[in-house]
Design a protein around this motif. Structure first.
Motif, short mmCIF file in Angstrom:
data_model
loop_
_atom_site.label_atom_id
_atom_site.label_comp_id
_atom_site.label_asym_id
_atom_site.label_seq_id
_atom_site.Cartn_x
_atom_site.Cartn_y
_atom_site.Cartn_z
N LEU A 182 0.67 -1.28 0.03
CA LEU A 182 -0.07 -0.01 0.08
C LEU A 182 0.96 1.26 0.07
O LEU A 182 0.51 2.42 -0.50
CB LEU A 182 -0.98 0.04 1.24
N TYR A 183 1.98 1.35 0.69
CA TYR A 183 2.85 2.48 0.58
C TYR A 183 3.32 2.62 -0.70
O TYR A 183 3.15 3.88 -0.97
CB TYR A 183 4.25 2.11 1.39
N ARG B 289 0.48 4.40 -2.64
CA ARG B 289 0.07 5.55 -2.41
C ARG B 289 1.35 6.59 -2.65
O ARG B 289 1.17 7.87 -3.27
CB ARG B 289 -0.19 5.81 -1.12
N LEU C 145 1.18 9.73 -5.47
CA LEU C 145 1.35 10.96 -5.13
C LEU C 145 2.35 11.56 -5.86
O LEU C 145 2.50 12.81 -6.15
CB LEU C 145 2.23 10.99 -3.66
N LEU D 226 -3.75 4.08 4.58
CA LEU D 226 -3.29 3.97 3.24
C LEU D 226 -4.52 3.30 2.20
O LEU D 226 -4.21 3.73 1.28
CB LEU D 226 -2.08 3.16 3.06
#
Lengths: 141, 141
Positions: free
Chosen positions: A17-18, A21, A25, B140
């Motif tokens: 998930l990091y 995202r 971004l 997240l």
DNA sequence: ATCAATTAGTTGACTATTCAACTAATTTTA
DNA sequence: TAAAATTAGTTGAATAGTCAACTAATTGAT
């Protein structure tokens, strides 16, 4: 009642998930980087001219991974490989002007976001989390 | 003095090392699986017949990832795709006899190892670590 | 000093992951 | 009910990661 999920499972899910995202971004801000490239750049922003094996050791990655990430970063004009004069086996990785300049774009976007994810916890809880993760890394090495 | 490493960096490093060691452990025991396949199998061992999208949601992965992991697992004869009679869009994933039997081989190898990595911490510290990781995952998503 | 062992980096095969574009099936809506 | 929107799964292109085999350079040992 849910059983406590294994920490290894949480780690695997969190990382996926990091990446999602962070990549989103960066794309939103029209920055052509992946989260992995940022990880490498963070090391180089601190001190450039490291050889690939040093990067691999610092990031706990295989040297072949580093070869390929550096290759992709070179394609984007962020870094260059410089031959080491004292030991021709080594290739030192230096930042281009563009790779250097990205620091001022990337950090103000990513760091506040990353910090916000742990803002609800006090220092003691975060220290416990870091201690557990560090111990896992140490034992896995 | 070392600065506190960012939790996201620790997570990234931990996962890479986890994968390495788990894959090595499996290879040592002549079990032809990757750590990701084990993650999927753990879900199926609990309850098989899930559709691919359910697996993706549970593991916080893209459905395309699941398509490909399932494909690799099918190649190894561990699972089969079964058409859902009530909704032809779904494919339910069921275990083959071999996929089912692996449970008794894999868990005794991996679980004691995984548990040993956090054995030095008390429940309070582990709970804090899990809480931080879970919160990160939740935000997240 | 020479030959063996080690070290740095690359390459190709494989797995994992995502995204975007696609097909097919189902559900919603007008 | 017919058209539109959603949902499930697949595919191909891209990045990331590992391993094993390889080349080239350096270091060590006899």
């Amino acid at each position: 009642m849910d059983q406590s999920p294994r920490i290894s499972l949480l780690i695997s899910q969190a990382l996926g998930l990091y990446r999602l995202r962070i990549n989103a971004l960066l794309a939103q801000h029209h920055i052509d980087l992946t989260s992995e490239m940022v990880t490498v750049l963070r090391v180089l922003w601190q001190r450039e001219g490291r050889k690939q094996q040093e990067l691999a050791d610092l990031l706990h990655k295989d040297k072949a991974s580093i070869t390929k990430v550096i290759h992709n970063m070179e394609k984007r004009g962020l870094v260059a490989r410089v031959a080491d004069e004292t030991d021709a086996r080594n290739k030192k990785i230096v930042l281009t002007q563009q790779g250097q300049a990205l620091k001022k774009e990337v950090l103000p976007v990513l760091d506040p976001f990353l910090d916000s994810l742990t803002a609800d916890f006090d220092e003691k809880e975060l220290a416990a989390a870091r201690a557990v993760l560090s111990a896992i890394i140490r034992q896995l090495q």
